[in-house]
Design a protein around this motif. Structure first.
Motif, short mmCIF file in Angstrom:
data_model
loop_
_atom_site.label_atom_id
_atom_site.label_comp_id
_atom_site.label_asym_id
_atom_site.label_seq_id
_atom_site.Cartn_x
_atom_site.Cartn_y
_atom_site.Cartn_z
N TRP A 117 7.90 37.00 8.96
CA TRP A 117 6.83 37.19 9.68
C TRP A 117 7.69 38.13 11.05
N THR A 121 6.41 41.60 13.14
CA THR A 121 5.84 41.13 14.28
C THR A 121 6.36 41.69 15.46
N ASP A 135 -8.12 43.70 3.57
CA ASP A 135 -8.13 42.19 3.03
C ASP A 135 -8.03 42.32 1.12
N ASP A 177 -0.35 35.84 4.10
CA ASP A 177 -0.94 34.73 5.18
C ASP A 177 -0.71 35.68 6.72
N ARG A 179 -0.78 38.34 7.34
CA ARG A 179 -1.43 39.06 7.49
C ARG A 179 -2.81 38.57 8.80
N SER A 180 -3.74 36.89 7.85
CA SER A 180 -4.58 36.41 8.64
C SER A 180 -4.37 35.81 9.80
N LYS A 181 -2.77 35.49 9.02
CA LYS A 181 -2.32 34.70 11.18
C LYS A 181 -2.53 35.77 12.25
N LYS A 183 -4.50 38.98 12.34
CA LYS A 183 -5.87 39.04 13.11
C LYS A 183 -6.59 37.74 13.30
N LYS A 184 -5.87 36.76 13.64
CA LYS A 184 -6.83 35.44 14.29
C LYS A 184 -6.24 35.98 15.73
#
Length: 184
Positions: A117, A121, A135, A177, A179-181, A183-184
């Motif tokens: 992370w 980031t 995806d 995981d 990447r999904s976080k 995108k939110k």
């Protein structure tokens, strides 16, 4: 080296936009924990209970440092912090005193997530590349790693159904995981 590797991967992003593969296989490169990716990591000093921060040169250094911290091995921690060579750091993990696999199994995925992370980031080009993987299933195609990788190289993996891959692909799952976080 960073720029050359980054340009190579930017070219791959362009290829990804035209490619409809379900999987994005990697071994080495930007998704590797060995890739140069300096970041700052906040942690709680177990002795003092105080929050502190450290700078790491790559996710492998941070991950292995925290692994040795969990087992209270300050000597190995210091050795890991004194090196920016991820290969040397990985070898040092074999020296961790009081290591217990069952205890480590409880912590390893959270530790990997935290360091990855920070890697993505705090390094905008790496974050962009992760997001540009769309995806697709991210797959660490390491034939020698059945924990973080799939236990197969890319050529064999392409000919083997996913349910028959011998490894867990925890690194690929961790990156998906993240990447999904993001995108939110």
């Amino acid at each position: 080296m960073y720029n050359r590797v980054y340009i190579t991967h930017i070219t791959k992003i362009m290829e990804l936009k035209e490619n409809s593969d379900t999987y994005l296989y990697f071994w080495g490169g930007i998704f590797s924990n060995f890739h140069p990716s300096p970041y700052e990591h906040m942690y709680v000093d177990l002795k003092t209970g105080q929050e502190s921060k450290l700078n790491f040169s790559c996710a492998e250094q941070g991950y292995m440092w925290e692994k040795s911290m969990i087992f209270g091995d300050e000597e190995t921690c210091a050795k890991m912090l004194s090196s920016n060579n991820p290969y040397k750091i990985k070898k040092l993990c074999k020296e961790i005193k009081n290591f217990n696999q069952d205890t480590w199994d409880i912590h390893k995925r959270r530790v990997m997530f935290d360091h990855c992370w920070n890697k993505y980031t705090q390094n905008p080009p790496l974050k962009a590349y992760l997001l540009e993987s769309y995806d697709r299933k991210l797959v660490e195609a390491s034939s020698t790693d059945r924990v973080w990788g799939i236990g197969l190289n890319e050529d064999i993996a392409r000919r083997t159904p996913e349910e028959e891959w011998p490894g867990t692909n925890f690194l690929g799952k961790t990156l998906m995981d993240i990447r999904s976080k993001l995108k939110k």
